[in-house]
Design an enzyme around this catalytic site. Structure first.
Site, PDB file in Angstrom:
ATOM      1  N   TYR A 138     -14.515  -5.382   8.938  1.00 44.76           N
ATOM      2  CA  TYR A 138     -13.256  -4.647   9.093  1.00 44.76           C
ATOM      3  C   TYR A 138     -12.598  -4.988  10.423  1.00 44.76           C
ATOM      4  O   TYR A 138     -11.393  -5.279  10.483  1.00 44.76           O
ATOM      5  CB  TYR A 138     -13.513  -3.142   9.004  1.00 44.76           C
ATOM      6  CG  TYR A 138     -12.256  -2.312   9.128  1.00 44.76           C
ATOM      7  CD1 TYR A 138     -11.240  -2.389   8.176  1.00 44.76           C
ATOM      8  CD2 TYR A 138     -12.076  -1.450  10.208  1.00 44.76           C
ATOM      9  CE1 TYR A 138     -10.080  -1.642   8.293  1.00 44.76           C
ATOM     10  CE2 TYR A 138     -10.925  -0.691  10.338  1.00 44.76           C
ATOM     11  CZ  TYR A 138      -9.925  -0.784   9.378  1.00 44.76           C
ATOM     12  OH  TYR A 138      -8.775  -0.037   9.505  1.00 44.76           O
ATOM     13  N   GLY A 168       1.466   4.107   3.925  1.00 46.55           N
ATOM     14  CA  GLY A 168       2.461   3.385   3.142  1.00 46.55           C
ATOM     15  C   GLY A 168       3.420   4.323   2.441  1.00 46.55           C
ATOM     16  O   GLY A 168       4.632   4.070   2.365  1.00 46.55           O
ATOM     17  N   GLY A 203       0.814  -1.205   0.000  1.00 43.67           N
ATOM     18  CA  GLY A 203       0.000   0.000   0.000  1.00 43.67           C
ATOM     19  C   GLY A 203       0.846   1.252   0.000  1.00 43.67           C
ATOM     20  O   GLY A 203       0.505   2.261   0.624  1.00 43.67           O
TER      21      GLY A 203
END
Length: 309
Positions: free
Chosen positions: A175, A26, A20
């Site tokens: 999630y 990231g 990412g």
């Protein structure tokens, strides 16, 4: 004194993989590792955005050692191809930051038929770590950092018969389950590495309430009011991306950090990165072992740390 990016030791000669890496945490993690001398393999699904991220880093660090490679964590074939390319180019990996993720999406499936969040956030990183483990073990002091969230406390008990929530799906439950899996994976990986006497350590990090594009992507992918609320709230109250990346940077580079530790903001979701305790109920051995077996079953990968060592 609060730990900052200025405390990152010289990383010259070390090779890092950051998932990412095209935006958010990231991108900032890649920037700081490159700034301190590491060669950073920027893994991202969208190569156009990754190229823009690389250019952004080079704008301030023209001599940065960067390498952009395509990685779609929602596809086990893409994960295997990425790992094969990295292993074919580099004899070792010193740092792996399992950072990428999706948040609170509508019910969707990955290429392999997994629930999107569990499949991308956890199973994709499980497979990636397994494929890269031979290269990590060649490092004298390898580290794997897996990024979790305070949402891990709201994921509920993992249903091994229905880990993809086909019967009881909600975006935030999925999630939270994926983020709990991230933490449990990191802890079980460290236990197995220790048992094998390996030189690699596995740590957990969570970024707190950080203003990244994760909330924006969640809001755009869903019509839910909660996604829109958190997107608007984080823009007003959230920490910067640079500050949000500090826990995973500390876990990846602090010489004093040790495997099995959690690095997070001092004040739960805000503040400088510190080592925080992991409560016993969050690391029950049976839960960790159960997730590991389920992950092997779902991915079809036998992740035998002792054999790899």
């Amino acid at each position: 004194m609060a730990w900052t990016a200025a405390d990152i030791p010289d990383q010259t000669g070390r090779i890092a993989v950051v998932t990412g890496a095209n935006s958010g945490l990231g991108l900032e993690t890649s920037r700081e590792l490159a700034r301190t001398g590491a060669h950073v393999i920027m893994a991202a699904r969208n190569l156009e955005k990754a190229a823009a991220a690389e250019a952004d880093i080079r704008d301030g660090l023209p001599l940065a050692s960067l390498e952009v490679r395509e990685l779609d964590l929602s596809s086990l074939a893409s994960v295997a191809a990425f790992a094969a390319q990295v292993r074919g180019t580099h004899d070792r990996i010193d740092i792996l930051v399992n950072n990428a993720g999706v948040m609170a999406t509508p019910q969707r499936k990955t290429t392999d038929g997994f629930e999107l969040q569990f499949g991308t956030n956890h199973l994709g990183h499980f497979a990636l770590t397994a494929h890269l483990m031979p290269a990590l073990l060649r490092s004298e002091a390898g580290r794997v950092v897996t990024v979790t969230s305070t949402a891990r406390h709201f994921g509920g008990t993992l249903d091994v018969e229905d880990p993809h929530l086909t019967e009881d799906y909600s975006p935030w439950k999925a999630y939270g389950q994926s983020k709990r899996a991230n933490a449990h994976f990191a802890l079980e990986l460290d236990r197995r590495l220790r048992a094998a006497g390996a030189s690699v350590e596995s740590l957990v990090a969570h970024p707190g309430y950080s203003n990244t594009n994760l909330q924006a992507a969640s809001a755009s992918a869903s019509e839910g009011w909660s996604q829109r609320f958190f997107h608007e709230a984080v823009q007003r109250l959230g920490m910067s991306q640079a500050d949000g990346a500090l826990p995973q940077l500390r876990a990846a580079t602090d010489p004093g950090a040790e495997g099995g530790e959690l690095y997070a903001p001092r004040f739960v979701n805000f503040g400088p990165p510190v080592r925080r305790p992991i409560l016993p109920f969050s690391r029950r051995p049976s839960d960790l072992e159960q997730l590991w077996r389920l992950s092997e079953r779902e991915t079809g990968i036998e992740f035998d740390v002792a054999a790899a060592s």
